[in-house]
Design a protein around this motif. Sequence first.
Motif, PDB file in Angstrom:
ATOM      1  N   TYR A  10       0.834  -1.199   0.000  1.00 13.64           N
ATOM      2  CA  TYR A  10       0.000   0.000   0.000  1.00 13.64           C
ATOM      3  C   TYR A  10       0.870   1.251   0.000  1.00 13.64           C
ATOM      4  O   TYR A  10       0.599   2.220  -0.695  1.00 13.64           O
ATOM      5  N   MET A  11       1.944   1.223   0.810  1.00 10.95           N
ATOM      6  CA  MET A  11       2.834   2.368   0.874  1.00 10.95           C
ATOM      7  C   MET A  11       3.464   2.639  -0.482  1.00 10.95           C
ATOM      8  O   MET A  11       3.511   3.783  -0.939  1.00 10.95           O
ATOM      9  N   VAL A  12       3.929   1.567  -1.138  1.00  9.55           N
ATOM     10  CA  VAL A  12       4.572   1.738  -2.447  1.00  9.55           C
ATOM     11  C   VAL A  12       3.568   2.300  -3.444  1.00  9.55           C
ATOM     12  O   VAL A  12       3.833   3.282  -4.143  1.00  9.55           O
ATOM     13  N   ILE A  13       2.368   1.694  -3.454  1.00 12.35           N
ATOM     14  CA  ILE A  13       1.349   2.161  -4.396  1.00 12.35           C
ATOM     15  C   ILE A  13       0.981   3.614  -4.099  1.00 12.35           C
ATOM     16  O   ILE A  13       0.926   4.458  -4.996  1.00 12.35           O
ATOM     17  N   ALA A  14       0.758   3.903  -2.815  1.00 14.97           N
ATOM     18  CA  ALA A  14       0.326   5.245  -2.441  1.00 14.97           C
ATOM     19  C   ALA A  14       1.368   6.287  -2.820  1.00 14.97           C
ATOM     20  O   ALA A  14       1.053   7.303  -3.445  1.00 14.97           O
TER      21      ALA A  14
END
Lengths: 537, 235
Positions: free
Chosen positions: A518-522
């Motif tokens: 999620y962090m990478v995508i966000a």
Amino acid sequence: MISTLRSIQRIRGSSGANRLIYYFKKLPVLGKLLKGDIYSNILLKQVFAGIVVVLKVLWGFLNKFAYLGIVIYLPIVLIHKELPLAEQYALFLHIFIILSFIVAAVSNVFILEPKRDKYICVKLMRIPAKQYMHATLLLKGLTFFIYFIPALTVFAGIFGAPLWHGVWLTLLLTAWRIVTEALNLLFFDKKGIVLVKKMSWVWSVIGLGGLLAYLPLYLGNAIVNDATGFSVPVSLVIVVLGGITAVYIGKYPNYRSAVDVVTKIDDPLLDMNRMMKEARVAEVQTKEKDFSSEELKGKAFQGKTGYAYLNAIFFSRHKRLLIQPIQRRLTIIGVLFIVGILIMLISPETSSKFTTYLLGGLPFFVFIMNYTSIGERVCKAMFYNCDLSLLRYGFYRDQAAILDNFKIRLIKLSGFNLIPAFAICLACTLLFLLSGADWGLMDAVIFWVTILCLSLFFSVHHLFMYYIFQPYSTELNMKNPFFFIVNSIVIGLSVACIGFPKASSIFTLVVLTGTIAYMVIAVTLVYKFSSRTFRVK
Amino acid sequence: MQLILDHIHKSFDGKQVIKGADFTFERGKIYGLLGRNGAGKTTLFNCLSGETQMDSGAAFIGEKDSTRQLRDEDIGYVFSLPILPEFLTGYEFVKFYMDINREKIDPNKSIEDYFSIIKFEEEDRHRLIKGYSHGMKNKIQMLCFIITRPPLILLDEPLTSFDVVVALEIKKLLREMKEDHIIIFSTHILQLAADLCDELVILNHGTLQEIPRETLQSPEFEEQIIALLQDGNND
């Protein structure tokens, strides 16, 4: 009088129709069907005005059913289902008489009520105050009477009382409310005081009345019963008084001042929207008197430059908004911890059951950590106090600037959120260890990693949502539907996690990969799109 | 240097506000953008500054032998309602602004120098912007373009909020600066425009129209402008 009533209805109809059109246009897909020139389309507006009238009448009837049903009937049947109908009916009458005859007579006055409609019709449209009041009073009296009859007769019927009770009670209530209206008016005339604006008085009556109304539910028998409510002398007195005071109200000469006193343009009671807006804004605002002039000279921030400087000042000036919720969360965690210890001392059996539940209930923490995060509040404060103004400058909308700012804020926000996360970890660890449950080092690692990951996850989540959907408008009400949708999905997922059946270690793995993904995508999405999405809308 | 507007269109809710605005503004001049209330002056400025997206058309900066798209950083925009982060003091905002634009500013000037250019009182510099008057906020906004000296300066109804003394100071300042900039100044006050500006441009019916220089000096100037503007009434 009829022509005045007609013009008042026309004004109300138009503004009602305009409001309906306005909200209709806000609907996601259907709203697009109405064009900008709709407000000038007379025929269509008449249709809307008609719809508004029908809705209003329906609401008038339903509202009484809702009041009697939810406020009075429901508590009685929930608590005293076992009582014979006659006694339930006595309770019903008791609560109804206290609430409608006493409390509402104080909190819900009509003649001296601050109201936009009054302001528009009398102040703006120049309908003479006396004519306006006579017309609206007649309408109000009639509709009050008519709307109450079906609801009261139905509920009387439910309790097995004769149907005429409903009609008679409505008549008594209407007459009584005429008396209390007249008393309010008389008080204003003699003393110049509008009682309904005296908040301490109104709220004391509401509080005390509420207590008195519901006390018999606790005691199990009513104080006021149908003997007092329907006795001939009492009824007669009320009806006669109603008649006399109706004449007083009709002949009252100073309606102009009675209207003037409640239609001051700055009266917050006139405009609920503004009141709510101001409350929302006040929640996140800074106050100048919070800072000394020394603090404002800003020696503390001298070493910093650019966005680091800006954010350092921002977070320091908004301490109240940031520290308070953290303190509250820590207090709750502390209290729960103490309760846990007490349970352990008093009833070790319950405690061990509880610990087992907590140990297996790691997924439940997804839900808890969502509400532990102060992200949403911080984003709101950042929007209103900082970004709302700075986003109007080109340099602030520059991609590099947005990313720089995002990075600093993410670190700050994560830091804040980690404080309660650590506290939760610590409290739970101590509880587990003290309870003597079978809880090894590996379990501890799993627990800590999960909680801290979840804390990070929600920090990223809230900031990401803010940067990509920027849901706030200048009045701080949200207006981006996608914000709701994505947010609901995340909350839905966290609820779904509760049902996660697998062992803790697998769950931790899922959370860990989920958080990282999620962090990478966000961050990627913020990197790619925020220069377009991060705007004042 | 020139600012070239090429057929800019913008409509709101089906209503066309800007209908193909074409114009070329030159460096070294102060332009008065004149229009009635609601004519679209602020909309045009917002389109140029990137605040709102234009529906079609474009704006370019033309140098001697090249033309390029107008960029955010080319513009200094002073809003009619000054918008500044209120949790900062004036000093902190200017320091932040200077940090951000480090490479564009004159290294010989300090933050104090800048404050004295706009004659900003010493004791006001360290107060929260929240407590500033309209005029003080406007001065801070003006300071932004004095610091970064962007080629294009847009001023949306700026002088209306200043008292006579400050207005005169700012007028002087604008005249001193104009050599290196394109300054566009929107107003609906005719005298102000005639007094300060080198050229007058009228925004009417959503298009831009130049007022010939001779008109500015002619005795019937006012009547002619009013006639032009009233034309827009028969929309």
